[in-house]
Design a protein around this motif. Sequence first.
Motif, PDB file in Angstrom:
ATOM      1  N   ASP A 125       0.820  -1.219   0.000  1.00  0.00           N
ATOM      2  CA  ASP A 125       0.000   0.000   0.000  1.00  0.00           C
ATOM      3  C   ASP A 125       0.851   1.265   0.000  1.00  0.00           C
ATOM      4  N   GLY A 126       2.162   1.118   0.178  1.00  0.00           N
ATOM      5  CA  GLY A 126       3.050   2.268   0.214  1.00  0.00           C
ATOM      6  C   GLY A 126       3.409   2.733   1.614  1.00  0.00           C
ATOM      7  N   THR A 127       2.893   2.067   2.646  1.00  0.00           N
ATOM      8  CA  THR A 127       3.237   2.432   4.024  1.00  0.00           C
ATOM      9  C   THR A 127       4.662   1.988   4.328  1.00  0.00           C
ATOM     10  N   ASN A 128       5.431   2.910   4.895  1.00  0.00           N
ATOM     11  CA  ASN A 128       6.846   2.648   5.140  1.00  0.00           C
ATOM     12  C   ASN A 128       7.148   2.797   6.631  1.00  0.00           C
ATOM     13  N   HIS A 129       7.648   1.728   7.236  1.00  0.00           N
ATOM     14  CA  HIS A 129       8.059   1.756   8.641  1.00  0.00           C
ATOM     15  C   HIS A 129       9.583   1.798   8.661  1.00  0.00           C
ATOM     16  N   GLN A 130      10.137   2.972   8.894  1.00  0.00           N
ATOM     17  CA  GLN A 130      11.573   3.167   8.768  1.00  0.00           C
ATOM     18  C   GLN A 130      12.330   2.626   9.976  1.00  0.00           C
ATOM     19  N   GLY A 131      13.593   2.249   9.711  1.00  0.00           N
ATOM     20  CA  GLY A 131      14.440   1.731  10.764  1.00  0.00           C
ATOM     21  C   GLY A 131      15.580   2.656  11.139  1.00  0.00           C
TER      22      GLY A 131
END
Length: 376
Positions: A193-199
């Motif tokens: 969906d394009g959701t990005n959980h950055q690290g």
Amino acid sequence: MPDAVQLAAFERTLPALNEAATWVSAVSFAAFALRGGARELRKLCYGELRARGFGAQAAQHLIKRVSDAYVALRAGTPGPPASLRRRKAEFTPVVFRPHAAHTYDDRCLSWNHDAQTVSIWTLDGRMRNVRFACSPSALKQLAAYRKGESDLVFRDGKWFLYATIDVPDPEVYEPADFIGVDRGIVNLATTSDGTNHQGRRLGRYRRWQAHKRAELQAKKTRSAKQRLKKRAKKEARHATHLNHKISKTVVAVAQRTGRGVALEELRGIRDRVTVPRDQRARLSSWPFHQLGAFLAYKCRRSGVPFVEVDPAHTSQRCPRCGRTERANRQTRDHFHCRRCGLAGPSDHVAGVNVRNRARSAWAFVNMPDPAPGPTG
């Protein structure tokens, strides 16, 4: 949450149990090497354990613990034949730590859920009305679904009871589609969906923790060692908390939209992938396996379909025309198809490819059986 009397009994009982388990292990190793079984050990050790003051069930559990330890050792892979780890496993008996967990069954441990107390066997007799604390939801599950044995554990100065519960799985619904999840180091999770959980924040936090550990280790003082012990599991708890938040969000979106969750199957990636020396610690501390495990059990608990797909070339394949080429991903962050011109963030493209493969896998597995033909 034991009181002073109960605490003294626990502090005497658990080390004594593990000392006795180490003795049983030495007897087993001397008599049977790695081949010992519970039945043979009972003949050799049961009488001595009873003479040492252990109850009948406690003695049986000690023997079973040792037997299970050697079964697990035989089934495992201690390392190459010439390695020190292999020689140690094959030529020395198993040793139990003084505060290793010990197993209790319903004859040695009984629960009072309304009063939130337990009655538990110790070397000082039966300790009744030992208070325990847990969340209301955990107490409800404990009362409804607890099965089998429980483990008494001493960890970080606190006493725990690990109880096994068997919660029935809800029925898995037919998904309208899938959410593809691509895992990485810079971006911990990117969905189709394009959701990005950055690290990036987790990476900065780990570098800061490593810097503080190096500073404390260099001091070599007693207070520095105490600080190191206090901070030992802080980084792991932080990463676990972050993985719980990401997996909870992904599964909640999938459940709300009637979709399933698809993930790359990355088992054994550390054996397949080689990285430069300065990046090895970063790869080894990458919590991708934990994130996948959290997604799997949260999907199972919620009845959300969960699929693992082949991870090969997910970041190099164009989801529009299907061209797979290393040149499609000229940089880590950017994807550009050399055939059709599709461009976008490479992690998002990988998530879309994971979703598409999950669609095909689900359709193939759930394909209806062909109708039987006419008989002659």
